[in-house]
Design an enzyme around this catalytic site. Structure first.
Site: not given
Length: 402
Positions: A170, A172-174, A177
């Site tokens: 998951t 680099p989604d955060f 974000g």
């Protein structure tokens, strides 16, 4: 309570999966009215991951409920002109719209930036895609692992002589974000000064590339192509993780100078290593790093992890335990930080979810539990668009609303 910094700001959130929901959760905690516009025909797949207490359902995903706090949910059938009109009506009363679908996907429903800016000229809209809106790969479908690979991260992650590695499905989604939240705040500041909205075209891969400055600068300045070095560092030794007593227990060390190395050797009970010609100076430790790491590991494995961390910290050395997830959430410092908070969800009850990793001395953050799917549909239509109960009922009967 002090006035929230984003009070009065409304966000039409078309996002899904992780990056955009993470960004808008942070903005919602700062006071923005985030309206999550969802689709029952193509629901966010995260709503059906890791069902709470082993029960899977649209409102029971622990992951969804953890990252979709501080917002409202409305569910539309965007395939219908009526639902598209509702979405445009919400955008017309919003400051920001954001999405992270494949390039051109929202435009199919007359909800692209060119459509929306006509009804809201000062709109700020952010589109996050793996590789941006333009170019030969713009329509590429991507997730975290492919974005990491295209960004060049996997080339420098892992161990010498092995295959390229990512750093989590998951990610680099955060991180992306978080960047999205920053960019949206910058655009809001610009609009407040100039009155102008704008379109933000964010490439997730480019965002990741900016997070690996050493490799980029080394190539741009020196023409050198860095490869993976595992847990090692080119300017510190020892630097990495080392075993301690017990099964699969580890400690992380980062020793920056010869004096720090001497302190480390003293704590480990092997002061003679600090004067050994192979290890006394950084340049020789780096030249003999394989042997150095074997010698350090042979000593660290004799110690209890937390006792050794405490001893090393007494000597102002950079050392820390390699925590498993359960240990992180139960660590007293983590608990005292207040990052984890308990919110009562309508379907799964009270659960701990992460908040912002910062505390403000003058701001009380606003946290509300993740909404059930479509929980606020009627409320939003009455409040923003002035729809009557009869009209809402007829739209549900026509499958415009769910």
């Amino acid at each position: 309570m002090n006035k929230m910094p984003l009070a009065g700001i409304r966000i039409a959130d078309f996002g899904w999966i992780y990056a955009v929901p993470h960004a808008t959760a942070w903005l919602g905690a700062l006071g923005a009215d985030v309206i999550r516009i969802e689709s029952m025909r193509a629901p966010d797949l995260v709503r059906f991951l890791t069902g709470t207490d082993g029960i899977v359902g649209a409102n029971r995903s622990g992951i969804f409920n953890a990252i979709n706090t501080s917002r409202r949910s409305i569910v539309l059938n965007l395939a219908t002109p009526e639902a598209q009109q509702i979405a445009r009506g919400i955008v017309a009363q919003s400051d920001i719209a954001c999405e992270n679908f494949t390039v051109g996907n929202l435009a199919k429903y007359n909800l692209g930036y060119d459509d929306l800016v006509k009804i809201k000229p000062d709109l700020i809209m952010l589109s996050g895609t793996p590789l941006g809106q333009d170019g030969p790969f713009a329509r590429t479908v991507g997730f975290g692992p492919t974005t990491q690979a295209f960004a060049g991260l996997c080339h420098i992650t892992g161990y010498p002589g092995s295959f390229p590695c990512g750093i989590g499905g998951t990610w680099p989604d955060f991180a992306v974000g978080t960047a999205m939240a920053f960019f949206l705040l910058a655009a809001l500041h610009h609009r407040d000064r100039t009155g102008d909205g704008q379109y933000l075209d964010l490439s997730m891969a480019e965002t990741v590339t900016t997070m690996m400055p050493e490799a980029m600068l080394d190539f741009l300045m020196n023409g050198r192509n860095q490869g993976p070095i595992g847990n090692r560092d080119e300017a510190m030794a020892p630097h990495g993780v080392f075993p301690v007593a017990g099964d699969d227990n580890w400690i992380a060390l980062a020793i920056a100078s010869d004096d720090e190395f001497a302190e480390l050797c003293g704590v480990l009970g092997v002061s003679s290593m600090a004067t050994d010609p192979k290890f006394a100076k950084l340049v020789t430790r780096l030249a003999n790093v394989d042997e150095l790491e074997r010698e350090i590991a042979a000593r660290t494995r004799k110690f209890d992890r937390d006792d050794l961390v405490a001893k090393l910290r007494e000597h102002d050395l950079a050392a820390g335990p390699v925590y498993k997830t359960e240990e992180v959430v139960n660590d007293p410092a983590f608990i005292d930080s207040g990052m984890l908070l308990k919110l009562r969800h309508a379907e799964v009850g009270e659960r701990a979810v992460p908040g912002l990793p910062v505390s403000f001395s003058a701001i009380d953050l606003k946290y509300t539990p993740a909404p059930a799917m479509g929980e606020n549909t009627d409320e939003v239509l009455r409040e923003l668009l002035g729809y009557s109960d009869e009209k809402i009922a007829s739209l549900k009967q026509a499958n415009v609303l769910f």
